[in-house]
Design an enzyme around this catalytic site. Sequence first.
Site, PDB file in Angstrom:
ATOM      1  N   HIS A  89      -9.695  -2.876  -1.600  1.00 49.41           N
ATOM      2  CA  HIS A  89      -9.895  -1.831  -0.597  1.00 49.41           C
ATOM      3  C   HIS A  89     -11.164  -2.155   0.183  1.00 49.41           C
ATOM      4  O   HIS A  89     -12.184  -2.501  -0.395  1.00 49.41           O
ATOM      5  CB  HIS A  89     -10.009  -0.455  -1.258  1.00 49.41           C
ATOM      6  CG  HIS A  89      -9.889   0.679  -0.288  1.00 49.41           C
ATOM      7  ND1 HIS A  89     -10.935   1.101   0.494  1.00 49.41           N
ATOM      8  CD2 HIS A  89      -8.837   1.452   0.045  1.00 49.41           C
ATOM      9  CE1 HIS A  89     -10.540   2.094   1.263  1.00 49.41           C
ATOM     10  NE2 HIS A  89      -9.271   2.334   1.012  1.00 49.41           N
ATOM     11  N   ASP A 109       0.827  -1.199   0.000  1.00 52.41           N
ATOM     12  CA  ASP A 109       0.000   0.000   0.000  1.00 52.41           C
ATOM     13  C   ASP A 109       0.870   1.261   0.000  1.00 52.41           C
ATOM     14  O   ASP A 109       1.649   1.484   0.927  1.00 52.41           O
ATOM     15  CB  ASP A 109      -0.879  -0.009   1.257  1.00 52.41           C
ATOM     16  CG  ASP A 109      -2.176   0.751   1.077  1.00 52.41           C
ATOM     17  OD1 ASP A 109      -2.258   1.556   0.141  1.00 52.41           O
ATOM     18  OD2 ASP A 109      -3.107   0.533   1.874  1.00 52.41           O
ATOM     19  N   CYS A 147      -6.219   4.360  -3.761  1.00 50.57           N
ATOM     20  CA  CYS A 147      -6.219   2.932  -3.415  1.00 50.57           C
ATOM     21  C   CYS A 147      -7.337   2.139  -4.092  1.00 50.57           C
ATOM     22  O   CYS A 147      -7.077   1.186  -4.825  1.00 50.57           O
ATOM     23  CB  CYS A 147      -6.339   2.760  -1.897  1.00 50.57           C
ATOM     24  SG  CYS A 147      -4.905   3.329  -0.960  1.00 50.57           S
ATOM     25  N   HIS A 199      -0.026   2.077  -5.867  1.00 54.03           N
ATOM     26  CA  HIS A 199       0.396   3.349  -6.464  1.00 54.03           C
ATOM     27  C   HIS A 199       1.566   3.863  -5.650  1.00 54.03           C
ATOM     28  O   HIS A 199       1.992   3.228  -4.677  1.00 54.03           O
ATOM     29  CB  HIS A 199      -0.738   4.391  -6.487  1.00 54.03           C
ATOM     30  CG  HIS A 199      -1.488   4.478  -5.208  1.00 54.03           C
ATOM     31  ND1 HIS A 199      -0.940   4.997  -4.048  1.00 54.03           N
ATOM     32  CD2 HIS A 199      -2.741   4.073  -4.874  1.00 54.03           C
ATOM     33  CE1 HIS A 199      -1.820   4.925  -3.076  1.00 54.03           C
ATOM     34  NE2 HIS A 199      -2.921   4.357  -3.544  1.00 54.03           N
TER      35      HIS A 199
END
Length: 470
Positions: A136, A43, A82, A333
Amino acid sequence: MPPTGCCLLWLGLVLASVCTSLESAASSNSTTAPLNVLLIIVDDLRPSLGCYGDKLVRSPNIDQLASHSLLFQNAFAQQAVCAPSRVSFLTGRRPDTTRLYDFNSYWRVHAGNFSTIPQYFKENGYVTMSVGKVFHPGISSNYSDDSPFSWSVPPYHPSSEKYENTKTCRGPDGKLHANLLCPVDVADVPEGTLPDKQSTEQAIRLLEKMKTSARPFFLAVGYHKPHIPFRYPKEFQKLYPLENITLAPDPQVPAGLPPVAYNPWMDIRQREDVQALNLSVPYGPIPVDFQRKIRQSYFASVSYLDTQVGHLLSALDDLQLANSTIIVFVSDHGWALGEHGEWAKYSNFDVATRVPLMFYVPGRTAPLPEAGDKLFPYIDPFNSILELMEPGRQVMDLVELLSLFPTLAGLTGLHVPPRCPVPSFRVAQCREGQSLVKYFRFQDLDEDRYLPGMVGCRYTFIQEAGNSLL
């Protein structure tokens, strides 16, 4: 006497025949013993890793994985948020197709009943398991991590997750706060553990169970760090003395930057220690000494994450599963650390969209380990001397996370879903990304421990038909 054209033709036919035989053997091997998949999703991790050339960050276990992997230097997420990113790469569809740009809808209801990577593997005989943050949480995965569609068993979430954003950070005043910077004594936090430690322990338990299973497995392990708050064992701060922490090389907001191109990092501003700075909106700036502390805690969180990846991969080795398991390491990301005056994600600068991406394929990106050998022995990042490990083969081409779906299908010998038509809202199973299998064409003439069909012949791939690599 030089060979005649006839002899050369005969020699070419013989070599072609040998290659065909090896490919048949490889295909047979794939059919009788399908490869498992271990998908590690991190994450908010930018490529701040030793294997990506960062000379400050200590990430020896991830670097070790990279040394046995095919590493992509220019991999990008579809969106630096996310939920949209995860839904995108787990379905193989762009956010424009999933209709998710935030956290507030479930694609199966608002866009289409699209298949996911784990669902596809489940439908093809795999036991699919989820640990930690894979999808998520919340409405974007139907409050169930897309269960039961994607998973053979209920997804696992660490019990200590619920404390991540609570007042567990001891400040200079001795009181507990909900801070951005949150180095902790693990023994003092609720339950005496942290979510990523629990996820590693659960993932290892599942690997132990699957070792004796007759069915292949697809295990997705989602780690929280380095997502904010930077809540990590405080000893990791020692790896990054503040005097060694530099500022971002381009810390100023670019002159003339259109406001729409800038994100004011409101998630950071909600933390108590940041609120105390009384920063102006939207551009700040953050005081220089606090910038260094943010960077220090981000890097410390990465090294803490590295230890969890190291324990997981070492267990995979100990269970003798490293020779039958594809390992994918990826982030949803990146995260800005002061570049262009930006912090956090949400922007389209490359520091927020570029991610680490690597694939370990046994017998393909590295030789099969011999009996007793370990590919992934645990490495302590606190060792005063760490051996510099170069990544394995590298790809410089621009690639995107949409490619995960067709690439994993191709590497495991499953049929690669067809390209999506436009529009594809009514098509349950298709993909919008290109397969990366073509980058796994290696020619290794001096190895005798690769899988059958991988030595001495250039393997031929037909991506669109979904031919197996192995």
